[in-house]
Design an enzyme around this catalytic site. Sequence first.
Site, PDB file in Angstrom:
ATOM      1  N   LEU A   8       5.999  -3.690  14.137  1.00 18.52           N
ATOM      2  CA  LEU A   8       6.122  -2.339  14.685  1.00 18.52           C
ATOM      3  C   LEU A   8       7.550  -2.233  15.191  1.00 18.52           C
ATOM      4  CD1 LEU A   8       2.855  -1.912  16.808  1.00 18.52           C
ATOM      5  CD2 LEU A   8       3.377  -0.888  14.594  1.00 18.52           C
ATOM      6  N   ASP A   9       8.181  -1.088  14.971  1.00 16.24           N
ATOM      7  CA  ASP A   9       9.555  -1.030  15.457  1.00 16.24           C
ATOM      8  C   ASP A   9       9.593  -0.892  16.979  1.00 16.24           C
ATOM      9  OD1 ASP A   9       9.674   1.850  13.444  1.00 16.24           O
ATOM     10  OD2 ASP A   9       9.239   1.849  15.586  1.00 16.24           O
TER      11      ASP A   9
END
Length: 268
Positions: free
Chosen positions: A110-111
Amino acid sequence: MSTLPPEGEGERLQKVLARAGYGSRRACDELVAEGRVTVNGVPAEPGRRVAPGRDLVAVDGAPVGILPDHVVYLLNKPAGVITTASDPEGRPTVLGLVPPEPRVFPVGRLDVPTEGLLLMTNDGQLAQLLAHPSHGVEKEYLAELEGDPTPAALRRLREGVEIEPGVVTAPARVARRAPGVVRIVIHEGRYRQVRRMCAAVGFPVRRLVRTRIGPLVDPHLPPGQYRRLDAGEVRALAEAAAAGPGRPAAKGRRARRAAASPVPAAGR
Ligand code: URA
């Protein structure tokens, strides 16, 4: 046969299957008798023994994690935490949110500003299965947008959007949940995919939360906390991956609970 562990070595297949969540030993015996269990791709005979760490066991084609010390964690990643083992800029990493032993690694990413569910495991086989694009386990996101998306923008998100020259996203399930809030279900895992899709149709993301991975949801897991998946959940995950892209999630207790409470703790 040379592929069998020597007499008395390894573990009985039913014991391994039972530990992996396939029911009682008797139920596992039946799975073997029905020819649904393979070891290294070959249908298993009753009484088969397997060597954890060496043999590949599958039920209906879905790999079964057979090492007793395998763990799979479901983490609710807060915004600002990076999905790598270390960060040269010194930002907190997801590894700081789980126990140091056994050493686990994130499955996908996930960024940094994205919140929500992230899997971490020391099971390389499961991680590989989940990460492989051809398996495409569904991922569901709640996105708060800058502005209220028009019907045309929603349609474009559903049909596929060009997020970079020559790259068009696969069809997605998209529903407007509230003014400026959409639920997006995708089965690809392109870099910053949801953010780039929404920006491409003119409604950049303000906040993004992953609320489901295949059959797994957990609206009660607080941000920054993790929990260990039980054998049944690991099994459901492996089955979802083995079923192929975009297959619906298992209709389990947790999936029903999520339906009753659509906004996760992290998304409130
Ligand atoms: N899509 C994004 O834009 N970011 C994520 O972290 C995951 C999906």
